[in-house]
Write a protein that holds these residues in place. Structure first.
Motif, mmCIF file in Angstrom:
data_model
loop_
_atom_site.group_PDB
_atom_site.id
_atom_site.type_symbol
_atom_site.label_atom_id
_atom_site.label_comp_id
_atom_site.label_asym_id
_atom_site.label_seq_id
_atom_site.Cartn_x
_atom_site.Cartn_y
_atom_site.Cartn_z
ATOM 1 N N ILE A 271 0.834 -1.204 0.000
ATOM 2 C CA ILE A 271 0.000 0.000 0.000
ATOM 3 C C ILE A 271 0.865 1.249 0.000
ATOM 4 O O ILE A 271 0.485 2.288 -0.562
ATOM 5 N N LEU A 321 -7.697 -0.131 -0.672
ATOM 6 C CA LEU A 321 -6.700 -0.711 0.217
ATOM 7 C C LEU A 321 -6.710 -0.052 1.596
ATOM 8 O O LEU A 321 -6.601 -0.734 2.620
ATOM 9 N N GLU A 322 -6.850 1.255 1.621
ATOM 10 C CA GLU A 322 -6.850 1.968 2.904
ATOM 11 C C GLU A 322 -8.002 1.548 3.805
ATOM 12 O O GLU A 322 -7.870 1.519 5.033
ATOM 13 N N VAL A 327 -4.387 -3.999 6.489
ATOM 14 C CA VAL A 327 -3.943 -4.243 5.117
ATOM 15 C C VAL A 327 -2.431 -4.462 5.018
ATOM 16 O O VAL A 327 -1.962 -5.190 4.133
ATOM 17 N N ILE A 332 -0.438 -8.601 -1.138
ATOM 18 C CA ILE A 332 -1.186 -7.942 -2.212
ATOM 19 C C ILE A 332 -0.458 -8.198 -3.528
ATOM 20 O O ILE A 332 0.756 -8.014 -3.637
#
Length: 358
Positions: A271, A321-322, A327, A332
């Motif tokens: 992220i 994603l946030e 996360v 990912i």
């Protein structure tokens, strides 16, 4: 001729295949999506054993879904453009690639299919091709993406999200019974790269990036609220360790941020990478324009998306994603074959050659 040997997860549950698919056979797919029309040509040798090769794959960029964000309809000119591009390539597949008409599949993606007047496009295509063009719902599209993108061994511990031009869709599966039936849980968001960009732009008068960024800031609270609602409907999505991302927004981010196209079918990222790129695309776009002069991969992205589209697309990616709890602990991946995977899975499923996920 492009080899795609590593793409082993394309048809997950194809066990019972007719003998007609054991020998080599050419198939083609035309997908009419929000951002363009995508064509693929596949030489099937033995799908049961995963033996096939992608003969060719190309896209014609036609932003078809612009009007949906405004009045929920496709503009007349966009319908005509989509029809002309589809017909031109349908003819090309028959004449140049010598593909039998019965082996050509035409579908309309969920982002285009949500338009109130999409039947006009479908009827025009039927008159020319005699094909009943299917509309893939967001749930079906997500299910096929999942089947085509996620490795079987990671199936029950994974979530897939695809940011398309018209919408965002995805989902995950859970084992449902003692019979090992997999139950599919869909996730859909009625915003994609094109529709979100147009939604932002319609509130402005000027054409500057500075104004677009200001308008984006005003649009983010609604996007975050919709993303929260998306996840609240399926809280089990948070339990998945692996998150597979596909779609043009993710392809653009990965290519520009890394400065090259993904080589592996599943390319990891974090992220933090998306957040860093989010700043770059807004404040240092000239860097990418300069790089495009000597980098074909970067050039292709910039020819596909304007800066506004890139900004809006990455805002969608970053928000998805946030809003995902914990996360940073997840794996990912950008799955580069997402746009073809669901189409190939659809070809198998539409011919009733695959075991369905419920």
């Amino acid at each position: 001729m492009k080899k795609n040997i590593a793409f082993i997860a394309i048809i997950i549950f194809v066990f019972l295949l007719p003998s007609s698919l054991i020998s080599q056979e050419l198939f083609a797919g035309i997908e009419i999506g929000s951002k363009g029309v995508k064509m693929s040509v596949i030489n099937v040798q033995n799908i049961k054993r995963g033996k096939y090769e992608v003969v060719d794959f190309w896209t014609e960029n036609v932003a078809i879904a612009k009007g949906i964000a405004i009045d929920k309809k496709l503009a007349e000119t966009d319908i005509e453009n989509a029809f002309n591009v589809a017909v031109k390539n349908y003819t090309k597949l028959i004449k140049e690639y010598k593909i039998e008409e019965k082996n050509i599949f035409i579908v309309v993606s969920s982002g285009v299919g949500m338009a109130e007047n999409v039947d006009i496009l479908l009827q025009k295509l039927y008159v020319f091709t005699n094909i009943n063009v299917g509309i893939i719902t967001a749930e079906t599209e997500a299910k096929l993406l999942l089947k085509g993108c996620i490795p079987p061994k990671e199936y029950e511990n994974s979530l897939i999200l695809d940011i398309g031009g018209g919408n965002t869709k995805g989902g995950y599966v859970e084992e449902f019974s003692e019979e090992d039936i997999l139950l599919f849980y869909p996730l859909t968001l009625d915003l994609g790269t094109v529709t979100f960009t147009e939604k932002i732009s319609k509130n402005g008068k000027a054409n500057s990036i500075a104004e677009f960024n200001d308008l984006l800031v005003s649009s983010l609270p609604e996007l975050r609220e919709q993303t929260d609602n998306l996840y609240k409907k399926s809280p089990k999505a948070f339990n998945k360790k692996n998150v597979y991302m596909s779609g043009g927004a993710v392809w653009a981010f990965y290519t520009l941020y890394k400065g090259k196209s993904a080589i592996e079918n599943f390319s990891p990222f974090e992220i933090k990478d998306v957040a860093d790129y989010n700043t770059m695309i807004k404040t240092d776009y000239a860097k990418f324009e300069a790089l495009a002069l000597q980098n074909k991969d970067v050039e292709k992205v910039l020819k596909t998306y304007s800066q506004k589209y890139l900004i809006a697309a990455n805002s969608l990616l970053l928000t998805l994603l946030e809003k995902m709890p914990d996360v940073k602990s997840k794996n990912i991946y950008f799955t580069k074959q997402g746009q073809m995977a669901w189409l190939l899975s659809y070809i198998a499923d539409s011919a009733k050659r695959a075991k369905n996920i419920h």
